[in-house]
Scaffold this active site. Structure first.
Site, PDB file in Angstrom:
ATOM      1  N   MET A 163      -5.932  -3.111  -3.012  1.00 35.37           N
ATOM      2  CA  MET A 163      -5.866  -4.563  -3.131  1.00 35.37           C
ATOM      3  C   MET A 163      -7.249  -5.133  -2.912  1.00 35.37           C
ATOM      4  O   MET A 163      -7.978  -4.714  -2.018  1.00 35.37           O
ATOM      5  CB  MET A 163      -4.839  -5.180  -2.187  1.00 35.37           C
ATOM      6  CG  MET A 163      -5.011  -4.946  -0.725  1.00 35.37           C
ATOM      7  SD  MET A 163      -3.705  -5.836   0.153  1.00 35.37           S
ATOM      8  CE  MET A 163      -4.016  -5.293   1.827  1.00 35.37           C
ATOM      9  N   TYR A 440      -9.125  -5.750   9.911  1.00 36.60           N
ATOM     10  CA  TYR A 440      -8.704  -5.883   8.507  1.00 36.60           C
ATOM     11  C   TYR A 440      -7.224  -6.238   8.362  1.00 36.60           C
ATOM     12  O   TYR A 440      -6.467  -6.202   9.319  1.00 36.60           O
ATOM     13  CB  TYR A 440      -9.091  -4.668   7.671  1.00 36.60           C
ATOM     14  CG  TYR A 440      -8.573  -3.294   7.993  1.00 36.60           C
ATOM     15  CD1 TYR A 440      -7.545  -3.041   8.874  1.00 36.60           C
ATOM     16  CD2 TYR A 440      -9.152  -2.195   7.348  1.00 36.60           C
ATOM     17  CE1 TYR A 440      -7.097  -1.762   9.114  1.00 36.60           C
ATOM     18  CE2 TYR A 440      -8.710  -0.904   7.581  1.00 36.60           C
ATOM     19  CZ  TYR A 440      -7.678  -0.690   8.470  1.00 36.60           C
ATOM     20  OH  TYR A 440      -7.246   0.591   8.704  1.00 36.60           O
ATOM     21  N   GLU A 441      -6.881  -6.639   7.153  1.00 33.64           N
ATOM     22  CA  GLU A 441      -5.556  -7.183   6.812  1.00 33.64           C
ATOM     23  C   GLU A 441      -5.237  -8.434   7.635  1.00 33.64           C
ATOM     24  O   GLU A 441      -4.095  -8.675   8.012  1.00 33.64           O
ATOM     25  CB  GLU A 441      -4.450  -6.127   6.994  1.00 33.64           C
ATOM     26  CG  GLU A 441      -4.729  -4.801   6.344  1.00 33.64           C
ATOM     27  CD  GLU A 441      -5.147  -4.908   4.881  1.00 33.64           C
ATOM     28  OE1 GLU A 441      -4.910  -5.965   4.261  1.00 33.64           O
ATOM     29  OE2 GLU A 441      -5.727  -3.946   4.375  1.00 33.64           O
ATOM     30  N   GLY A 442      -6.248  -9.232   7.895  1.00 35.85           N
ATOM     31  CA  GLY A 442      -6.083 -10.452   8.674  1.00 35.85           C
ATOM     32  C   GLY A 442      -6.466 -10.201  10.116  1.00 35.85           C
ATOM     33  O   GLY A 442      -5.714  -9.563  10.862  1.00 35.85           O
TER      34      GLY A 442
END
Length: 598
Positions: A163, A440-442
């Site tokens: 992504m 990561y991923e927020g």
């Protein structure tokens, strides 16, 4: 050298005796997951993790990935062979839709397996982990043709996925992204721009890499309302659905990172690459969030996994390292010193990590079961209730388990003293690898804001009120059980702090949004403590019942569960009062200094 042994007995205890998977045999996939099948899969996952993945963990850290002048990337020695074995074992398709070649088994089982594999080799497991997120997005938002074209090969593991969100000038604020999409007139688009921090963006382990890329179609609205999502394959598919011409997407460079060296984290350049819209124009965030939510649960699992393997190594070292004498008198008088595990402060460290690990594992599997119910139950009410809880706790899983996972890696490293700072012992890698999971991923501050700013009030607080009721009902149901009283009293006290803090936020967060922002991280951890306490309540109840029935040779296992539960209730869960006190101070002192004073 580091060690790792998959915690099989603990996993099976949670799946069968705490969550009672057999109760869900009416749901698709669960009827095939009999106790014998589950145990066989868990045991094989343990063997694979210990024998195939784990020996490559330090190799990946030491070698890292290498980029050639043509933009191709070579993974560390042994990674491709291990990935091939993973693919051939059908592990990637374990929970996937049988219509596209998956096995359709419970996501709960996939989560149990995933913990072992990430603990054994976090960097290597990021390649299929990103693929599973891409599979989920295509499954939910792709057209039938897109599903048929991409899902079978991705589920089989021949193709991987990524992504692509972040750009050099924007991370969390995706409304600022500049990557553009220009219609070609034939239904496809030209994608141009640059993305950074793209995990598994380029590598040598798959025949094709399917990038999911956020971009803005020319003329689209500014901000997040104008973002679309595109499928951009490394090789454009030919008329037979096979990888054909090389697309205009390349790895411009590899990021030089603190950890996860075995994963290829890339700067990806898109130069009029052919892309295909997925999920509709200007609906990219909705489609991407399917991937993001899947990824956030996966990252929470990484925090749990690193905490577990770090604990195992620290515990082994503490049993063997001779240093000083026990405060209460020599415990190994035949030796010149006692093993350091006799010292209370070493025990404090190990018990703190262990009590979180066992509760964290239950929390992950309980959450995964909510996901299964949400997506597989034919009862709309049950599915909606489970989906409510899943949405509510996703930021807690991600934020709390990764914060604690890093803390525990550092604590485990401390057990080693000076040896913990030396690379050959492996503890440095766990500290460095765990650190990324908080980002990561927020980043975890964003997870806390998501919980406080969005999830708590969603549907007029339906989810949080349901969870409070579930925990309260558990305490009430076991009020008359003398063996459970110490646990239920502690859980009720923590739940009271959580409910009071929630009310404080409702009253004061609306008056001054800075109050909500100032409280958010403490609230997320307070929330996590209460849910972890609830998990210990469920485990203590199951263990206590088994002992009452006569546990035989497993009696020591259940006794250890109750001892660890008691430690958590006495030494960890009281932290809820501290978190509540911080929350209720508000934002005034935090925001008082002028910016130039920093």
């Amino acid at each position: 050298m580091p060690v790792f042994k998959a915690p099989v007995d603990d996993t099976l205890f949670i799946l069968h005796e705490v969550l009672n998977l057999d109760r869900y045999a009416n749901m698709p996939g669960f009827s095939d997951a009999s106790a014998d099948v589950v145990e066989a899969i868990i045991q094989e996952a343990a063997r694979f993790s210990e024998e195939v993945l784990f020996p490559l963990n330090q190799v990946g850290d030491q070698e890292g990935c290498k980029r050639s002048d043509d933009g191709s990337v070579t993974t560390p020695t042994g990674f491709k062979g291990a990935y091939d074995a993973y693919r051939e074992g059908g592990w990637l398709g374990l929970p996937a839709d049988p219509e596209y070649g998956g096995q359709g088994l419970p996501y709960t089982l996939h989560t149990a397996v995933g913990e072992y594999m990430s603990a054994a080799n976090m960097s290597l497991m990021m390649y299929p982990g990103l693929t599973q997120g891409a599979i989920a997005a295509i499954q939910v938002h792709g057209t039938d043709d897109q599903k048929s074209a991409y899902l079978p090969k991705m589920i089989e593991g021949e193709w991987t996925g990524t992504m692509n969100l972040t750009e050099p000038h924007c991370g969390t604020d995706l409304g600022l992204l500049r990557t553009k999409a220009t219609p070609n007139g034939d239904g496809s688009y030209k994608i141009s721009g640059q993305k950074i921090f793209i995990s598994a963006g380029e590598h040598d382990m798959a025949d094709n890499i399917i990038h999911l890329v956020l971009a803005r179609i020319e003329g689209a609205p500014e901000g997040t309302k104008g973002i679309s999502l595109f499928i951009v394959p490394k090789f454009v598919l030919d008329d037979n659905g096979a990888p054909g011409d090389r697309n205009g997407v390349t790895c411009g460079s590899l990021e030089e990172k603190m950890g996860i060296h075995g994963n290829s984290t890339c700067v990806m350049n898109y130069d009029e690459a052919t892309g295909y819209l997925i999920g509709g124009e200007n609906a990219g965030l909705r489609a991407m969030f399917v991937m993001m939510n899947e990824a956030r649960l996966g990252v929470g699992l990484q925090g749990q996994a690193v905490s577990e393997v770090a604990y195992q190594n620290a515990a082994e070292y503490a049993r063997e390292r001779l240093q000083g004498r026990a405060l209460s008198g020599a415990k190994a008088p035949e030796q010149k010193a006692d093993p350091i595990i006799v010292h209370p402060d070493v025990r404090r460290t190990l018990m703190t990590i262990r009590s979180f690990n066992e509760a964290g594992r239950a929390f992950l599997l309980w959450t995964a079961l909510k996901s299964d119910i949400a997506h597989r139950s034919e009862d709309e009410g049950d599915a909606q209730a489970a989906d409510d809880i899943l949405g509510l706790v996703t930021p807690v899983v991600k934020g709390v388990l990764t914060d604690r996972g890093f803390d525990h890696a550092v604590m485990a490293q401390q057990i080693y003293g000076g040896h913990g700072y030396i690379e050959e012992w492996g503890m440095s890698q766990y500290v460095r690898d765990a650190r990324i999971a908080m980002i990561y991923e927020g980043a975890n501050g964003i997870q806390a804001l998501d919980l406080v700013g969005r999830k708590l009030g969603m549907n007029n607080g339906r989810a949080v009120m349901a969870l409070f009721k579930e925990i309260g009902d558990f305490c009430e149901a076991n009020r008359g059980d003398e063996a459970m009283t110490p646990h239920t009293k502690a859980i009720k006290k923590g739940l009271g702090d959580l409910q009071a803090s929630s009310m404080w936020l409702m009253e004061n967060g609306m008056k001054d949004p800075d109050n909500a922002g100032a409280a958010s991280t403490d609230f997320m951890h307070l929330f996590g403590l209460v849910v972890l306490g609830y998990m210990w309540g469920l485990m203590a109840k199951a263990a206590s019942d088994k002992l009452a029935e006569g546990a035989g040779e497993k009696a020591a296992f259940y006794e250890n569960k109750l001892t660890t539960a008691r430690f958590f209730m006495q030494r960890v869960l009281p932290e809820t009062a501290l978190r509540r006190a911080r929350i209720e101070t508000g934002a005034e002192s935090m925001m008082a200094l002028k910016a130039e004073a920093f």
